[in-house]
Structure formats: structure tokens, C-alpha cells
Scaffold this motif. Structure first.
Motif, PDB file in Angstrom:
ATOM      1  N   LEU A  53      56.310 101.629  80.397  1.00  0.00           N
ATOM      2  CA  LEU A  53      55.842 101.873  79.035  1.00  0.00           C
ATOM      3  C   LEU A  53      54.473 101.231  78.848  1.00  0.00           C
ATOM      4  O   LEU A  53      54.206 100.147  79.375  1.00  0.00           O
ATOM      5  CB  LEU A  53      56.844 101.289  78.041  1.00  0.00           C
ATOM      6  CG  LEU A  53      58.189 102.018  78.062  1.00  0.00           C
ATOM      7  CD1 LEU A  53      59.259 101.203  77.358  1.00  0.00           C
ATOM      8  CD2 LEU A  53      58.056 103.386  77.422  1.00  0.00           C
ATOM      9  N   PRO A  54      53.597 101.895  78.116  1.00  0.00           N
ATOM     10  CA  PRO A  54      52.255 101.359  77.939  1.00  0.00           C
ATOM     11  C   PRO A  54      52.286 100.042  77.151  1.00  0.00           C
ATOM     12  O   PRO A  54      53.035  99.910  76.188  1.00  0.00           O
ATOM     13  CB  PRO A  54      51.526 102.450  77.162  1.00  0.00           C
ATOM     14  CG  PRO A  54      52.597 103.239  76.520  1.00  0.00           C
ATOM     15  CD  PRO A  54      53.793 103.147  77.403  1.00  0.00           C
ATOM     16  N   ASP A  99      50.134 104.076  70.611  1.00  0.00           N
ATOM     17  CA  ASP A  99      49.516 104.214  71.926  1.00  0.00           C
ATOM     18  C   ASP A  99      50.169 103.264  72.932  1.00  0.00           C
ATOM     19  O   ASP A  99      50.259 103.568  74.112  1.00  0.00           O
ATOM     20  CB  ASP A  99      48.016 103.892  71.853  1.00  0.00           C
ATOM     21  CG  ASP A  99      47.260 104.976  71.112  1.00  0.00           C
ATOM     22  OD1 ASP A  99      47.867 106.041  70.875  1.00  0.00           O
ATOM     23  OD2 ASP A  99      46.089 104.759  70.765  1.00  0.00           O
ATOM     24  N   VAL A 100      50.577 102.113  72.455  1.00  0.00           N
ATOM     25  CA  VAL A 100      51.296 101.188  73.333  1.00  0.00           C
ATOM     26  C   VAL A 100      52.643 100.870  72.697  1.00  0.00           C
ATOM     27  O   VAL A 100      52.802 100.937  71.480  1.00  0.00           O
ATOM     28  CB  VAL A 100      50.517  99.871  73.559  1.00  0.00           C
ATOM     29  CG1 VAL A 100      49.227 100.139  74.298  1.00  0.00           C
ATOM     30  CG2 VAL A 100      50.256  99.158  72.243  1.00  0.00           C
ATOM     31  N   SER A 101      53.610 100.553  73.542  1.00  0.00           N
ATOM     32  CA  SER A 101      54.919 100.178  73.031  1.00  0.00           C
ATOM     33  C   SER A 101      55.056  98.665  72.925  1.00  0.00           C
ATOM     34  O   SER A 101      55.952  98.172  72.252  1.00  0.00           O
ATOM     35  CB  SER A 101      56.011 100.716  73.959  1.00  0.00           C
ATOM     36  OG  SER A 101      55.890 102.108  74.081  1.00  0.00           O
ATOM     37  N   GLY A 305      59.413 113.807  71.545  1.00  0.00           N
ATOM     38  CA  GLY A 305      59.744 112.430  71.221  1.00  0.00           C
ATOM     39  C   GLY A 305      60.793 112.355  70.134  1.00  0.00           C
ATOM     40  O   GLY A 305      61.087 111.283  69.623  1.00  0.00           O
ATOM     41  N   TYR A 310      59.149 109.567  73.887  1.00  0.00           N
ATOM     42  CA  TYR A 310      57.984 110.280  74.408  1.00  0.00           C
ATOM     43  C   TYR A 310      57.346 109.517  75.559  1.00  0.00           C
ATOM     44  O   TYR A 310      57.001 110.076  76.593  1.00  0.00           O
ATOM     45  CB  TYR A 310      56.988 110.471  73.268  1.00  0.00           C
ATOM     46  CG  TYR A 310      55.765 111.259  73.628  1.00  0.00           C
ATOM     47  CD1 TYR A 310      55.823 112.644  73.699  1.00  0.00           C
ATOM     48  CD2 TYR A 310      54.558 110.629  73.883  1.00  0.00           C
ATOM     49  CE1 TYR A 310      54.707 113.374  74.026  1.00  0.00           C
ATOM     50  CE2 TYR A 310      53.438 111.347  74.206  1.00  0.00           C
ATOM     51  CZ  TYR A 310      53.516 112.724  74.271  1.00  0.00           C
ATOM     52  OH  TYR A 310      52.417 113.454  74.601  1.00  0.00           O
ATOM     53  N   ARG A 311      57.205 108.191  75.364  1.00  0.00           N
ATOM     54  CA  ARG A 311      56.517 107.389  76.371  1.00  0.00           C
ATOM     55  C   ARG A 311      57.342 107.222  77.638  1.00  0.00           C
ATOM     56  O   ARG A 311      56.854 106.726  78.643  1.00  0.00           O
ATOM     57  CB  ARG A 311      56.172 106.011  75.801  1.00  0.00           C
ATOM     58  CG  ARG A 311      55.171 106.053  74.666  1.00  0.00           C
ATOM     59  CD  ARG A 311      53.816 106.502  75.168  1.00  0.00           C
ATOM     60  NE  ARG A 311      52.900 106.672  74.049  1.00  0.00           N
ATOM     61  CZ  ARG A 311      51.817 107.423  74.109  1.00  0.00           C
ATOM     62  NH1 ARG A 311      51.522 108.072  75.220  1.00  0.00           N
ATOM     63  NH2 ARG A 311      51.037 107.543  73.072  1.00  0.00           N
ATOM     64  N   GLN A 315      54.027 111.697  83.012  1.00  0.00           N
ATOM     65  CA  GLN A 315      52.747 112.050  82.401  1.00  0.00           C
ATOM     66  C   GLN A 315      52.610 113.547  82.119  1.00  0.00           C
ATOM     67  O   GLN A 315      52.189 113.945  81.043  1.00  0.00           O
ATOM     68  CB  GLN A 315      51.604 111.573  83.304  1.00  0.00           C
ATOM     69  CG  GLN A 315      50.241 111.642  82.640  1.00  0.00           C
ATOM     70  CD  GLN A 315      50.168 110.789  81.375  1.00  0.00           C
ATOM     71  OE1 GLN A 315      50.475 109.606  81.389  1.00  0.00           O
ATOM     72  NE2 GLN A 315      49.776 111.401  80.267  1.00  0.00           N
ATOM     73  N   GLN A 318      54.388 114.492  79.110  1.00  0.00           N
ATOM     74  CA  GLN A 318      53.737 114.031  77.887  1.00  0.00           C
ATOM     75  C   GLN A 318      52.595 114.971  77.510  1.00  0.00           C
ATOM     76  O   GLN A 318      52.397 115.296  76.347  1.00  0.00           O
ATOM     77  CB  GLN A 318      53.203 112.610  78.072  1.00  0.00           C
ATOM     78  CG  GLN A 318      54.315 111.606  78.259  1.00  0.00           C
ATOM     79  CD  GLN A 318      53.819 110.170  78.166  1.00  0.00           C
ATOM     80  OE1 GLN A 318      52.771 109.893  77.605  1.00  0.00           O
ATOM     81  NE2 GLN A 318      54.593 109.261  78.720  1.00  0.00           N
ATOM     82  N   ARG A 331      54.493 111.410  65.420  1.00  0.00           N
ATOM     83  CA  ARG A 331      53.649 110.235  65.568  1.00  0.00           C
ATOM     84  C   ARG A 331      53.125 109.801  64.203  1.00  0.00           C
ATOM     85  O   ARG A 331      53.144 108.628  63.845  1.00  0.00           O
ATOM     86  CB  ARG A 331      52.456 110.599  66.450  1.00  0.00           C
ATOM     87  CG  ARG A 331      52.473 109.884  67.778  1.00  0.00           C
ATOM     88  CD  ARG A 331      51.331 110.380  68.605  1.00  0.00           C
ATOM     89  NE  ARG A 331      51.845 111.025  69.796  1.00  0.00           N
ATOM     90  CZ  ARG A 331      51.109 111.801  70.572  1.00  0.00           C
ATOM     91  NH1 ARG A 331      49.858 112.057  70.277  1.00  0.00           N
ATOM     92  NH2 ARG A 331      51.639 112.323  71.654  1.00  0.00           N
TER      93      ARG A 331
END
Lengths: 373, 307
Positions: A53-54, A99-101, A305, A310-311, A315, A318, A331
Motif C-alpha cells: 500500500l502506498p 493517494d497514500v494509505s 474500490g 482500490y489500492r 497497478q 488500478q 474518492r
């Protein structure tokens, strides 16, 4: 000689039915190809234990202890630092936008405290709007610090050395409804709006009124607006009902601006009704319109998502998810409702929805047949 | 004479490999009622649709009301009234709502008054709240006609307007058409019915996409140059059997107790009929050739490109 069952009669019925099935090319293709496509697509894309995860790292002093913590986190397989040197402000925006988790914050005195043998802390903020996303990543944390520092300092766990503080942001109690109910607004709108408008033109064609409509002076733009605008009203009613229910029945917080939510919903619904209209310009019958709608509907549920994080998807999945308006709407609504995001934070989602409206409208106007050809 | 209402040349339309309308050239004068005749699937509807801008011709060009059928479709739509073969107003709207809709699309003002007058003319004022779908065939047809002429078009195109309508309603319908034509309206009407064809100023006959005869009814009948004999007597059925396929005989059609025999070669026909009449004890006499006889003849002669 009236029998309850005659093989001859059944055979006649079966033959007729299979001929009709084969004649309807689209249905036949869909029955055979769609399951295969969906099996492969969803089989590879869906992952209920999302990894890599980002994450963003806020570490003013990037010393060796910080680096070893980071690599230990990455080694768990759950974290992928896409912003390894973020400021606190930037990290805050990234988590609000989705954008990040995770945001991992290592205080500037972290290294010094370890060397001195003082207790040290690092902070991990997790985006808990979707409780299932964060749980796996958080569950591994207990062993991370110990192993990281053991390797680095060459010492066995320095007695209560590092404490990892976890903040479950936006949804500290991990209530699933907070995540699902706002998203359901998007799903409900999508189902009704696209389906209703996808029948708009096919109904005219099937009833024979299209010929008459085309013989009268109405422009394609007028016909399109005439078809889709009434559904905006239906959509508005749904929005009010779902938002009230979210608030009153499910107790979902509404942190951000209501005007921003309504603006986003308006763009989303416009995109949907025009998409439905596009479908109705390419379908010959209402049945076909239904099939195309469902063909579109299922992947958008799976890859947006809504059903699965989603994350957590690979890729390519996504990227595929980006083509669905629902992805961008989810989102937006989650950011604004649960995280209190402002217009600047969700500008990307707003821009994406606007682009959908314009592209779909253009497609609809180009596809519209002004003649019966 | 002023410019014609319709003037098209070489209209051709193909659907896939099938040529549905093949090189049709047609001229209709202002104020004229042109009957457009031909068997099912002969291309009548397609021709009409091309002329009112609903289909794009593959070849050919022309003008409708002085407007180019390829480039000025929208202008044509505003000045043409087109009544489709199948009732194509909204069955789930009331009579009044349908008329309101049409009035709105043509931007008629004041819409309310126009609709009210139209309802009154139709004699439907008391039933204006009824759903259009619940009307009988005859009333649907009258409603459709009223809706088509509400915007005062200069040209009316009617595609088999009287299919499935009873004789009285048909009679009234045609009276209305003539009234409108006297007012300067040009009418192009397609039909299968011979009696309706005879009520037109001129007729054009299309078969398998080709226009094969046109003129007044008298001209078309004369140009066909057919000879018709009528046989009467108790044994006409027997006579019919003997006549079918005999020399000079093209058509044998029983009409009640009489038998119509038609052929292109007058001398041969008369000779054959005389022999058969003699043998079966029937009385034979010369008769006028009817329009129907001509059409059956034309249908038989046209090459079948549907096979």
C-alpha cells in the motif's frame, strides 16, 4: 390424445429457442465471452488482503535508524513508500486525497534517543476509512521495530526501546458503514441513472416513435438534454434520501462541505445519465441496452474500490479502474464526507468527472443518428 | 407554372447489397395529390423517407419545396408534414399532450390556442384527456393527420395512411386530404387501395424499387394498352380453368359470378375467349380495363430482385 409432455413439442420449442439465441449475436457473444473476461479480470485484480500500500514518510532526519525502520516496514510487504521524504503538510494532503494509505512519521530525535537507550516513538497514521485496508498492515507492526533495530544496533531488543503509535485516522472505531454508505450513494445512482437513460432512445425506436421524432425539427442536443435532464431530478431525490439515511440511520459523519459534495454528485450524475444515453445510441433494442449496462456495471463495482480496496489491486487494474466515473466519485465523496477534504484536495476527482461529462456528451452527439440509416 | 413541390432525380438507396430504391425520378407539382403505389416492399416508404430527410440517399439528388434533400434536411423538416405508416405518436400520452408536444417542437405560438383549435377541428375536445393508445385505428389516424398538419406544412407525405381503417373513416380522410390540397397543400400519399389511387390527381407506380409508370389514372390505364373481357354464365369456374395459361391470356380473375380476363395481345385474347365462351356456354363481352388489372399486370412484369 392430450399428453402432459410430448418430446416432439419440447423439441420444437428447443430448436426455436436455440435458433433465436444464435440469431441474437450480441447476447450470444456476451454469454460466452463475458464470463471468461470477468473471470480473468476479477480473478487477478481482486485482493482482499491488500499489500504494497502506498505510504508517505515524514522524517526530518534521515539517519540510519530511520532507514532501517523504513526498510523493515517495506519488508513486511504491506508498505510501499511512494513519498519517502514528505513534509508533514504534503503528507496530510496525500492521505486526505487517498493517494497514500499510511503516513509514517519518524521524529527528528528518534536516532539520538535510540543511541542513548531512551524510549523512542514513531507514528503511523493509517487511513481507516476502509477498515479492511489498514488492518493487515497494522497487525504486523508489533514485530517490525524489534527486528529492525536488532539488525541495526546489533543488540538484542533494547528493552522497551521503540514504541509504534498507530492512529486510525477518519474512522478510529473501524466502522464499515462509514466507508460503505457514502459509496452506496454512488452505486445506487449509477445503477438507476445509467439503466434508465440507456433505454431512452431504444424505447423510441422499439415503439416506432423515433421515426416521427426525427421527422420533426428537434436537434440532437435538444433530444439528448430532453432525455437526460428529467433523470437529474430523480437523481436529486436519491441523493437527498441516501445522504439523510447516511446521517440519521447510519450516523456517518459529514465533515466536509455539503456544497462540495452536491457539486461532485451533480457532475457524477450528469456523467452517468449521458453515459446511459451513449449506450442507448449504440443499442438497437432495450434488451441490448440492458446487457451493455450490466456489462459496464459489474467491473465498475469490482474495480472502483467499492467492493475491494482500490489500492490493493495490481497497478494495471488500478489504471483500468480509472476509466469508471464511480472510481473518481468514490474518492471524492469519501474524502469530503469522512476526511473533510476541500475543493483543492479533490480537484483531480472533480476534473476527472468533468472530463467524463464532456467526453460522453461528445460521444453521444457524434453517435446520434439523425436519420434512420 | 411555378416550381414543383418535389423534384428528385436518380434517387437510389441500398441496404447492404439489396437495392431498395433504384434510380427514381419524380416530380410533383404544387397543390397536386400524387398517389404513390406499389406492392409491399417495393420501396415506397424508403422513397418517402429519403424525400423528407429521414434517410440519406446513396445516389441521386433533388429538391423538396425548393430545398436540397441532401443539405437542407432540417429546413425541410420544418415545412413538411410526415405521417408514418405505423402510428408513431406516444400511446402513453393523452391526445392533448401529444398535440402539445408537437406544437412545442415546431415552436407554434400560442401553443395552447393552436392545440385547442386542432382538438375542436378533430371533434376530440371532450376526449382530449384520453390516452392516444386507447384510440381506435380510425381515430389514431385522424389524430396523426391533425398533428402532421398542425404546423401548416407546404407538403404532406402520408405513408399508407388508411391501412386498417374502415371505409367511412377512409372516405372522410380523403375528403380532408382534398380540402387541404385545395388550400394549396401538396400531398404525396402511398397506398395499396385502387379506389384511393383513383382519388389522386396523378399516380406513380413503383415496383421492386423502380418507378415503372406514372400519370393520371386514365393515362396509366391507356399506356398499359390492355384488353379486358368479362365472362358471365353458370360455368365461369370451368371457363377460368381453361383460360389460365391459354394463348393471349395474362390474367384470369373471378369477381363474384363474373370472370375478368386480361391480356396484352388483344386479338389473341379475343380469339381464345371466344372459343372458351363457346365451349362453356358463357357470355363474353369487352370491358374497360381497371387500374387494378393494370397493377397486377405491372407487378407480374417487373423483375423480382428480392429472390
Amino acid at each position: 390424445m392430450r399428453r402432459l409432455f410430448s418430446p416432439t413439442r419440447l423439441r420444437a420449442l428447443l430448436v426455436k429457442e436455440s435458433i433465436q439465441m444464435r440469431r441474437d449475436r450480441l447476447t450470444f457473444a456476451m454469454m460466452l465471452a463475458v464470463p471468461l473476461v470477468q473471470l480473468l479480470l476479477f480473478g487477478f485484480a481482486i485482493n482482499t488482503d491488500p499489500r504494497e500500500l502506498p505510504a508517505a514518510l515524514v522524517a526530518p532526519t534521515q539517519d540510519r535508524f530511520t532507514r532501517s525502520m523504513v526498510s523493515a516496514l517495506e519488508l513486511t510487504g504491506y508498505y510501499r513508500f511512494i513519498a519517502p521524504d514528505a513534509t508533514a503538510d504534503a503528507a496530510e494532503r496525500m492521505i486526505a486525497r487517498g493517494d497514500v494509505s499510511f503516513v509514517v512519521t519518524v521524529p527528528s530525535d528518534f536516532g539520538r534517543r535510540i543511541e542513548r537507550g531512551d524510549p523512542a516513538q514513531i507514528l503511523i497514521e493509517a487511513d481507516a476509512t476502509d477498515p479492511s485496508v489498514a488492518s493487515g498492515a497494522i497487525s504486523t507492526l508489533s514485530t517490525v521495530a524489534a527486528s529492525a533495530l536488532a539488525r541495526e544496533a546489533g543488540v538484542t531488543p533494547p528493552q522497551p526501546a521503540v514504541e509504534i503509535v498507530v492512529h486510525r485516522r477518519y474512522n478510529p472505531e473501524g466502522i464499515t458503514q462509514y466507508n460503505i454508505v457514502p459509496a452506496l450513494l454512488g452505486v445506487i445512482l449509477q445503477l438507476t441513472m445509467v439503466m434508465m437513460t440507456s433505454m431512452a432512445l431504444t424505447r423510441e425506436t422499439e415503439r416506432g416513435t423515433m421515426e416521427n421524432l426525427l421527422s420533426m425539427p428537434a436537434t440532437p442536443l435538444e433530444i439528448m438534454l430532453g432525455k437526460v435532464l428529467p433523470y437529474l431530478v430523480v437523481g436529486a431525490v436519491q441523493v437527498v434520501v441516501v445522504l439523510l439515511a447516511a446521517r440519521v440511520i447510519f450516523g456517518v459523519p459529514l465533515i466536509g462541505s455539503l456544497a462540495l459534495i452536491l457539486g461532485g454528485v451533480l457532475l457524477f450524475v450528469l456523467a452517468l445519465v449521458i453515459l446511459g444515453y451513449v449506450i442507448s445510441t449504440v443499442s438497437r433494442t432495450q434488451m441490448q441496452a440492458m446487457q451493455v449496462t450490466f456489462f459496464f456495471f459489474l467491473p465498475s463495482l469490482m474495480l472502483s474500490g467499492f467492493m475491494f480496496p482500490y489500492r490493493g489491486m495490481p497497478q494495471w487494474a488500478q489504471w483500468l479502474g480509472e476509466i469508471f466515473p464511480l472510481t473518481h466519485f468514490l474518492r471524492l465523496i469519501r474524502s469530503v464526507m469522512l476526511k473533510g477534504a476541500d475543493a483543492a484536495t479533490v480537484a483531480d476527482s472533480l476534473a476527472a468527472l468533468t472530463a467524463f461529462v464532456l467526453v460522453f456528451a461528445l460521444m453521444a452527439l457524434l453517435r446520434f443518428r439523425r436519420t434512420l440509416d | 407554372m411555378s416550381d414543383p413541390a418535389i423534384s428528385v432525380t436518380g434517387l437510389t438507396k441500398r441496404f447492404g447489397t439489396r437495392t431498395v430504391v433504384d434510380d427514381v425520378t419524380l416530380e410533383v407539382a404544387k397543390g397536386e395529390i400524387l398517389g404513390f403505389l406499389g406492392p409491399n416492399g417495393s420501396g415506397k416508404t424508403t422513397t418517402i423517407r429519403m424525400m423528407c430527410g429521414l434517410l440519406e440517399p446513396d445516389e441521386g439528388k433533388g429538391q423538396v419545396l425548393g430545398l436540397d434533400i441532401l443539405r437542407q434536411r432540417n429546413a425541410i423538416k420544418r415545412r413538411v408534414g410526415y405521417m408514418t405508416q405505423k402510428f408513431s405518436f406516444y400511446e402513453d400520452l393523452t391526445i392533448e399532450e401529444n398535440l402539445r408536444f408537437v406544437a412545442g417542437l415546431y415552436g407554434m405560438k400560442p401553443a395552447r390556442a393552436v392545440v385547442r383549435d386542432t382538438l375542436a377541428d378533430l371533434g376530440l375536445t371532450t376526449r382530449k384527456g384520453q390516452l392516444a393508445g386507447s384510440l381506435s385505428g380510425g381515430w389514431k389516424q385522424r389524430l396523426a393527420l391533425a398533428a402532421c398538419v398542425m404546423h401548416k406544412p407546404d407538403l404532406l407525405m402520408l405513408d399508407e395512411p388508411t391501412a386498417g381503417v374502415d371505409p367511412k373513416a377512409r372516405r372522410e380522410f380523403w375528403d380532408e386530404i382534398h380540402r387541404l390540397a385545395v388550400g394549396g397543400l401538396t400531398v404525396l400519399v402511398s397506398t395499396h387501395y385502387m379506389d384511393e389511387a383513383e382519388r389522386c390527381h396523378r399516380i406513380a407506380y413503383i415496383s421492386y424499387g423502380k418507378l415503372i409508370a406514372q400519370g393520371t389514372v386514365g393515362e396509366v390505364v391507356r399506356d398499359a394498352a390492355l384488353t379486358t373481357m368479362v365472362l358471365t354464365g353458370p360455368r365461369v369456374a370451368e371457363a377460368a380453368q381453361q383460360l389460365r395459361g391459354a394463348s393471349g391470356v395474362d390474367q384470369v380473375a373471378p369477381f363474384g359470378n363474373t370472370l375478368h380476363v386480361v391480356g396484352r395481345d388483344g386479338a389473341a385474347l379475343r380469339a381464345t375467349v371466344a372459343i372458351v365462351a363457346e365451349a362453356t356456354g358463357c357470355r363474353a363481352e369487352a370491358s374497360e380495363t381497371s387500374l387494378e388489372d393494370v397493377f397486377i399486370q405491372l407487378m407480374g412484369q417487373a423483375t423480382d430482385n428480392m429472390a
